[in-house]
Design a protein around this motif. Structure first.
Motif, short mmCIF file in Angstrom:
data_model
loop_
_atom_site.label_atom_id
_atom_site.label_comp_id
_atom_site.label_asym_id
_atom_site.label_seq_id
_atom_site.Cartn_x
_atom_site.Cartn_y
_atom_site.Cartn_z
N LEU A 98 41.79 44.42 26.18
CA LEU A 98 40.76 45.22 26.86
C LEU A 98 40.37 46.44 26.02
O LEU A 98 39.20 46.85 26.02
CB LEU A 98 41.27 45.67 28.23
N LEU A 99 41.33 47.02 25.34
CA LEU A 99 41.03 48.19 24.51
C LEU A 99 40.05 47.84 23.40
O LEU A 99 39.23 48.67 23.00
CB LEU A 99 42.31 48.78 23.92
N THR A 100 40.12 46.61 22.89
CA THR A 100 39.20 46.20 21.83
C THR A 100 37.82 45.87 22.37
O THR A 100 36.87 45.70 21.60
CB THR A 100 39.74 44.97 21.07
N MET A 101 37.70 45.77 23.70
CA MET A 101 36.43 45.37 24.31
C MET A 101 35.67 46.55 24.90
O MET A 101 34.70 46.37 25.63
CB MET A 101 36.68 44.33 25.41
N ARG A 102 36.08 47.76 24.58
CA ARG A 102 35.45 48.94 25.19
C ARG A 102 33.94 48.95 24.99
O ARG A 102 33.17 49.25 25.90
CB ARG A 102 36.05 50.22 24.63
N ASP A 103 33.50 48.60 23.78
CA ASP A 103 32.09 48.70 23.46
C ASP A 103 31.30 47.46 23.88
O ASP A 103 30.10 47.37 23.61
CB ASP A 103 31.90 48.95 21.96
N SER A 104 31.97 46.50 24.53
CA SER A 104 31.26 45.30 24.98
C SER A 104 31.49 45.05 26.47
O SER A 104 31.25 43.95 26.96
CB SER A 104 31.73 44.07 24.18
N CYS A 105 31.94 46.09 27.19
CA CYS A 105 32.25 45.91 28.61
C CYS A 105 31.95 47.20 29.37
O CYS A 105 32.48 48.26 29.03
CB CYS A 105 33.72 45.52 28.78
N ASP A 106 31.08 47.11 30.37
CA ASP A 106 30.81 48.24 31.25
C ASP A 106 31.66 48.19 32.51
O ASP A 106 32.10 49.21 33.02
CB ASP A 106 29.33 48.24 31.67
N VAL A 107 31.84 46.96 33.02
CA VAL A 107 32.55 46.76 34.29
C VAL A 107 33.62 45.71 34.08
O VAL A 107 33.38 44.65 33.48
CB VAL A 107 31.58 46.30 35.40
N LEU A 108 34.80 45.98 34.60
CA LEU A 108 35.90 45.02 34.57
C LEU A 108 36.14 44.53 35.99
O LEU A 108 36.40 45.33 36.90
CB LEU A 108 37.17 45.69 34.03
N LEU A 109 36.03 43.21 36.19
CA LEU A 109 36.27 42.60 37.49
C LEU A 109 37.51 41.72 37.38
O LEU A 109 37.54 40.76 36.60
CB LEU A 109 35.06 41.76 37.93
N VAL A 110 38.55 42.06 38.15
CA VAL A 110 39.81 41.33 38.12
C VAL A 110 39.86 40.41 39.33
O VAL A 110 39.89 40.88 40.48
CB VAL A 110 41.02 42.28 38.13
N ALA A 111 39.86 39.11 39.10
CA ALA A 111 39.91 38.13 40.18
C ALA A 111 41.35 37.71 40.40
O ALA A 111 41.89 36.88 39.68
CB ALA A 111 39.03 36.92 39.85
N GLY A 112 41.98 38.30 41.40
CA GLY A 112 43.40 38.09 41.65
C GLY A 112 44.19 39.19 40.97
O GLY A 112 44.61 39.06 39.83
N PHE A 113 44.37 40.33 41.67
CA PHE A 113 44.93 41.51 41.01
C PHE A 113 46.44 41.65 41.21
O PHE A 113 47.01 42.68 40.84
CB PHE A 113 44.22 42.78 41.50
N ARG A 114 47.09 40.66 41.78
CA ARG A 114 48.52 40.79 42.11
C ARG A 114 49.35 41.28 40.93
O ARG A 114 50.24 42.10 41.09
CB ARG A 114 49.04 39.44 42.63
N MET A 115 49.08 40.76 39.71
CA MET A 115 49.79 41.30 38.55
C MET A 115 48.84 41.89 37.52
O MET A 115 49.18 42.82 36.81
CB MET A 115 50.67 40.23 37.91
N LEU A 116 47.62 41.38 37.43
CA LEU A 116 46.68 41.84 36.42
C LEU A 116 46.02 43.17 36.78
O LEU A 116 45.50 43.86 35.91
CB LEU A 116 45.59 40.78 36.21
N GLY A 117 46.06 43.53 38.05
CA GLY A 117 45.41 44.77 38.47
C GLY A 117 46.00 45.99 37.81
O GLY A 117 45.27 46.91 37.40
#
Length: 421
Positions: A98-117
């Protein structure tokens, strides 16, 4: 239910499209409700002018690290391979990705946040990106979701150390900018977990009503020939993972009794147990063989497309004992099948007893058996419920209805970012 989000930032002000990173534990070609919804969401949002990248786990070695699926770039992270513990490795691999995607991502949508949230919110806040968490299962916020897995280690969500870890995790999760709940039950759970109501929006899962649609008698006849099913026998179908909490052991017990009145009937179990902790496929096959009903029960195993099996059936039975939403139920209803299902989780938000379904209490054998008998014995009732079930899906759960709500949320309805203290 929450009707929207407060503190909206307003519409996206740049001339370029909104850039969304969709984060899931697994993605197509893996099969399951979450995977199918993830693909529907990713491809549908691209159609609506949102630039989507999928970030997921490389769950099999034959899957490419990077590829484009349905016009959507997919990036797969380690750890590679199956197994229940592999997905926990995402806690380590997601933040640097995710840190490498800062300049290519405005919004992060986590589908199933039990561990990834947890890693998603921390990383998003560090980079001042917007983070939206979508609950796909009951107990993701409360920690009840982890109960069966913890039990294997002699633990539970109420164990002091586990409770402390959940408390710390939830303190971070509550800093997400928005939460999507599939049902009123999940919305209540989020509020009980300390999420302000203004940050919760309830959006159900959706289904492609052009792919999942009713068929005429001639096409049903042809489908039964192709699938090797009897032409004149009553056919009931279940689709989804073959896991115990879907009520399948009790369904086979009820089916054994149903055969006394409908000896030529067939029950389709469309799906497989897979690597699920609650896999009961072997148990179901053994029971069918030991009780002499195996000729009446069709185990399809994994299938790429479930809709032909649904369209070949006369009714759908979904006796689940625990369900966040029930996309398999929605797919069957879209095919015009009258459903027999249970009043649990998010299902009461979907169907109404006697209007578009027959609803019984979970875990009750006799009511389940009698509801199936009733639909087999009363074609008029089955036709009426099936037609109304189709109308319910088209009106409330169709692909376009759901995707339009997500697109509006992403473009216009996001709350003001919340910084970590």
């Amino acid at each position: 239910m929450g009707s929207g989000l407060t503190g909206a930032r307003g519409a996206h002000r740049s001339d370029r499209p909104v850039r969304l990173c969709l984060l899931l534990e697994t993605y197509h070609p893996e099969v399951g409700g979450g995977e199918s919804q993830g693909r529907l969401l990713a491809e549908g949002l691209v159609e609506r002018g949102i630039r989507v990248t999928v970030l997921t786990r490389r769950s099999r070695r034959d899957l490419a690290r990077r590829e484009t699926v349905g016009g959507v770039p997919v990036r797969r992270l380690g750890p590679v391979g199956g197994g229940r513990l592999g997905k926990w490795g995402l806690l380590l691999t997601v933040p640097p990705a995710l840190l490498t995607m800062r300049d290519s991502c405005d919004v992060l949508l986590v589908a199933g946040f039990r561990m990834l949230g947890f890693p998603a919110v921390l990383t998003a806040k560090a980079r001042r990106q917007t983070c939206v968490l979508k609950a796909e299962s009951n107990g993701e916020m409360s920690g009840a979701f982890f109960g069966p897995g913890l039990a294997r280690w002699g633990l539970s969500p109420s164990f002091p150390v586990v409770r402390l870890l959940l408390k710390g995790r939830n303190a971070v999760l509550r800093r997400a900018d928005a939460f999507v709940a599939l049902s009123s039950a999940i919305e209540r759970e989020l509020q009980n977990g300390g999420v302000p109501p203004g940050r919760i929006v309830t959006i159900p899962n959706g289904v492609d009503t052009e792919r999942f649609h009713p068929v005429e008698d001639a096409e049903k006849h042809a489908l039964r020939i192709r699938l090797g099913l009897p032409l004149d026998a009553p056919v009931a179908a279940y689709s989804g993972r073959l896991v115990s909490y879907k009520g399948l052991p009790i369904l086979l017990q009820a089916w054994r009794e149903i055969l006394s009145r409908h000896p030529s009937a067939r029950l389709l179990l469309v799906g497989a147990g897979g690597a699920d902790l609650h896999d009961c496929e072997a148990e179901l096959r053994r029971y069918a063989k030991e009780t002499g009903i195996e000729e009446s029960v069709v185990f399809t195993g994994f299938v790429e497309r479930v809709e032909p099996w649904l369209q070949a059936a006369d009714l759908f039975v979904f006796p689940t004992q625990e369900e966040a939403f029930g996309i398999a139920l929605i797919e069957a209803m879209a095919c015009g099948l009258p459903p027999v299902t249970t009043a649990t989780g998010g299902i009461p938000d979907i169907v109404t007893h006697e209007r578009d379904a027959l609803v019984v209490q979970p875990g009750t054998l006799v009511p389940l058996r009698e509801a199936i008998h009733r639909l087999f014995d009363d074609p008029g009732l089955a036709a009426r419920l099936g037609a109304e079930a189709r109308r319910t899906v088209v009106r409330r759960f169709s692909r376009d209805v759901v995707l339009d709500r997500y697109a509006a949320l992403i473009r216009e309805g996001l709350p003001t970012p919340v910084d970590l203290p």
